[in-house]
Design a protein around this motif. Structure first.
Motif, PDB file in Angstrom:
ATOM      1  N   GLY A  11      67.500 157.391 -37.377  1.00  0.00           N
ATOM      2  CA  GLY A  11      67.106 156.851 -38.773  1.00  0.00           C
ATOM      3  C   GLY A  11      66.857 158.192 -39.564  1.00  0.00           C
ATOM      4  O   GLY A  11      65.971 158.269 -40.327  1.00  0.00           O
ATOM      5  N   ASP A  51      72.078 157.472 -38.264  1.00  0.00           N
ATOM      6  CA  ASP A  51      71.619 156.596 -39.321  1.00  0.00           C
ATOM      7  C   ASP A  51      72.557 155.382 -39.823  1.00  0.00           C
ATOM      8  O   ASP A  51      73.883 155.411 -39.431  1.00  0.00           O
ATOM      9  CB  ASP A  51      71.467 157.103 -40.754  1.00  0.00           C
ATOM     10  CG  ASP A  51      70.301 156.347 -41.359  1.00  0.00           C
ATOM     11  OD1 ASP A  51      68.977 156.699 -41.741  1.00  0.00           O
ATOM     12  OD2 ASP A  51      70.724 155.240 -41.975  1.00  0.00           O
ATOM     13  N   SER A  70      61.220 159.717 -38.294  1.00  0.00           N
ATOM     14  CA  SER A  70      60.020 159.423 -39.116  1.00  0.00           C
ATOM     15  C   SER A  70      60.619 158.335 -39.959  1.00  0.00           C
ATOM     16  O   SER A  70      61.575 157.962 -40.626  1.00  0.00           O
ATOM     17  CB  SER A  70      60.026 160.770 -40.252  1.00  0.00           C
ATOM     18  OG  SER A  70      61.022 160.924 -40.581  1.00  0.00           O
ATOM     19  N   ASP A 103      73.861 152.466 -35.018  1.00  0.00           N
ATOM     20  CA  ASP A 103      72.817 151.846 -34.969  1.00  0.00           C
ATOM     21  C   ASP A 103      71.879 152.230 -33.972  1.00  0.00           C
ATOM     22  O   ASP A 103      72.180 152.342 -32.815  1.00  0.00           O
ATOM     23  CB  ASP A 103      73.301 150.169 -34.528  1.00  0.00           C
ATOM     24  CG  ASP A 103      72.223 149.319 -34.740  1.00  0.00           C
ATOM     25  OD1 ASP A 103      71.049 149.599 -34.698  1.00  0.00           O
ATOM     26  OD2 ASP A 103      72.362 148.267 -34.187  1.00  0.00           O
ATOM     27  N   CYS A 104      70.504 152.529 -34.207  1.00  0.00           N
ATOM     28  CA  CYS A 104      69.647 152.980 -33.054  1.00  0.00           C
ATOM     29  C   CYS A 104      69.319 152.067 -32.347  1.00  0.00           C
ATOM     30  O   CYS A 104      69.058 152.365 -30.978  1.00  0.00           O
ATOM     31  CB  CYS A 104      68.264 152.980 -33.933  1.00  0.00           C
ATOM     32  SG  CYS A 104      68.076 154.261 -35.093  1.00  0.00           S
TER      33      CYS A 104
HETATM   34  C1  LIG Z   1      62.395 154.969 -44.630  1.00  0.00           C
HETATM   35  S1  LIG Z   1      63.848 155.513 -44.294  1.00  0.00           S
HETATM   36  C2  LIG Z   1      63.529 156.946 -43.339  1.00  0.00           C
HETATM   37  C3  LIG Z   1      64.457 158.018 -43.647  1.00  0.00           C
HETATM   38  C4  LIG Z   1      64.148 159.200 -42.861  1.00  0.00           C
HETATM   39  N1  LIG Z   1      63.869 159.363 -41.643  1.00  0.00           N
HETATM   40  C5  LIG Z   1      63.024 159.873 -43.821  1.00  0.00           C
HETATM   41  O1  LIG Z   1      61.807 160.008 -43.063  1.00  0.00           O
HETATM   42  O2  LIG Z   1      62.998 160.298 -44.974  1.00  0.00           O
HETATM   43  C6  LIG Z   1      64.618 154.413 -42.880  1.00  0.00           C
HETATM   44  C7  LIG Z   1      65.823 154.980 -42.197  1.00  0.00           C
HETATM   45  O3  LIG Z   1      66.220 154.032 -41.172  1.00  0.00           O
HETATM   46  C8  LIG Z   1      67.608 153.631 -41.582  1.00  0.00           C
HETATM   47  N2  LIG Z   1      67.901 152.473 -40.443  1.00  0.00           N
HETATM   48  C9  LIG Z   1      67.144 151.405 -40.748  1.00  0.00           C
HETATM   49  N3  LIG Z   1      67.785 150.525 -39.646  1.00  0.00           N
HETATM   50  C10 LIG Z   1      68.378 151.411 -38.809  1.00  0.00           C
HETATM   51  C11 LIG Z   1      69.171 151.029 -37.594  1.00  0.00           C
HETATM   52  N4  LIG Z   1      69.127 149.819 -37.128  1.00  0.00           N
HETATM   53  N5  LIG Z   1      69.824 152.149 -37.276  1.00  0.00           N
HETATM   54  C12 LIG Z   1      69.920 153.385 -37.500  1.00  0.00           C
HETATM   55  N6  LIG Z   1      69.327 153.586 -39.011  1.00  0.00           N
HETATM   56  C13 LIG Z   1      68.547 152.597 -39.454  1.00  0.00           C
HETATM   57  C14 LIG Z   1      67.773 153.471 -42.782  1.00  0.00           C
HETATM   58  O4  LIG Z   1      69.280 153.484 -43.138  1.00  0.00           O
HETATM   59  C15 LIG Z   1      66.934 154.587 -43.367  1.00  0.00           C
HETATM   60  O5  LIG Z   1      67.677 155.828 -43.772  1.00  0.00           O
END
Ligand SMILES: C[S@@+](CC[C@H](N)C(=O)[O-])C[C@H]1O[C@@H](n2cnc3c(N)ncnc32)[C@H](O)[C@@H]1O
Length: 275
Positions: free
Chosen positions: A73, A94, A139, A122-123
């Motif tokens: 993410g 992401d 994070s 997808d994570c």
């Molecule tokens: C709150 S943001 C945090 C972004 C970054 N890590 C930061 O600290 O600024 C959450 C991130 O998780 C990603 N995300 C949400 N669900 C996800 C998934 N199932 N697989 C991959 N990424 C995901 C979103 O697209 C978003 O970019």
């Protein structure tokens, strides 16, 4: 890979695509320098003592040149660039394609493109082989995910000696949880979270522990509690924020109150029990 629209992943992708597209990031803020400890496109992170939390992540994963690290993410890619500047070879994923585009641009601007690979992925369904990474980190992402799936995936892709650490929002403070459910969208407070977010509470941590063979433990290098009051427009000034930060520093003195912090670091270490 594009997430189907009506799934949790689809909603997340749509929400974060919009957030990234509407962010007016300047190249000079996107550029990450070797010693940077917070994202300059999000200046409030400095006020939130983000550097102390990031240091816990680096220490816990034993960050060293040449190690292979996965960033889950990755958002706009600050963590990936910071890891790469310290010599790691980073894969960062992401679900939001706009975020991944921004990450690639950022890596170029920061001179770490050759140490970073960004993927729309997808994570919860990682397209990496078993035992691929020395460390997995992230994070502010776990609270968007199905933790049981994540525990299995993190365990699967980590090497037997692998380590992981996530800077994460915690729901262990009942006052903050009440504020979170009632205040955004009112009193001039912006709604800054998507629909599918659940901060880590005790039950969710216990669930993770069940699915993860090593010790799962939160760490709170600081307390960020009163500072969340900075979202109130009348406290969002130098004096207000100074008072709130002083309160937090005083509040943090008894160690047991640290779990009331809005965010902390979740460490999931394999080697205590082995893989
Ligand atoms: C709150 S943001 C945090 C972004 C970054 N890590 C930061 O600290 O600024 C959450 C991130 O998780 C990603 N995300 C949400 N669900 C996800 C998934 N199932 N697989 C991959 N990424 C995901 C979103 O697209 C978003 O970019």
């Amino acid at each position: 890979m594009t997430a189907a629209k009506h799934t949790t992943q689809g909603r997340e992708a749509e929400f974060w695509d919009e957030v990234v597209e509407s962010a007016q990031d300047r190249d000079e803020d996107l550029r990450v320098f070797p010693g940077d400890m917070f994202d300059r496109t999000m200046p409030w992170l400095k006020y939130m003592d983000f550097a102390d939390y990031l240091q816990v992540v680096f220490d816990n994963i034993g960050l060293r040149p040449g190690m292979r690290v996965l960033d889950l993410g990755c958002g706009k890619g600050f963590l990936a660039a910071a890891l790469a500047h310290r010599g790691a070879n980073v894969d960062a994923i992401d679900i939001s394609s706009k975020s991944v585009e921004r990450c690639r641009k950022r890596a170029e601007l920061s001179d770490v493109a050759e140490r970073t690979n960004f993927h729309v992925m997808d994570c919860e369904n990682l397209a990496f082989e078993d035992d691929s990474f020395d460390a997995v980190c992230g994070s502010f992402v776990l609270h968007h995910l199905d933790l049981e799936k994540i525990a299995k995936e993190v365990f699967r892709v980590l090497k037997p000696s692998g380590r992981s650490a996530f800077i994460e929002t915690f729901g262990l403070n009942p006052l903050l949880m009440l504020a979170r459910s009632t205040l955004p969208g009112r009193f001039g407070i912006e709604k800054a979270s998507s629909e599918d977010e659940y901060p880590l509470n005790r039950a969710r941590i216990d669930k993770l522990q069940q699915h993860f063979p090593g010790k799962v433990s939160p760490a709170f290098p600081r307390v960020v509690f009163a500072r969340m009051g900075g979202y109130l427009p009348f406290m969002n000034n130098m004096l207000g924020r100074g008072i709130l930060k002083t309160f937090d520093r005083t509040f943090a003195v008894p160690a047991f109150l640290r779990t009331w912090s809005y965010y902390g670091v979740l460490k999931m270490n394999m080697e205590a029990d082995g893989k």
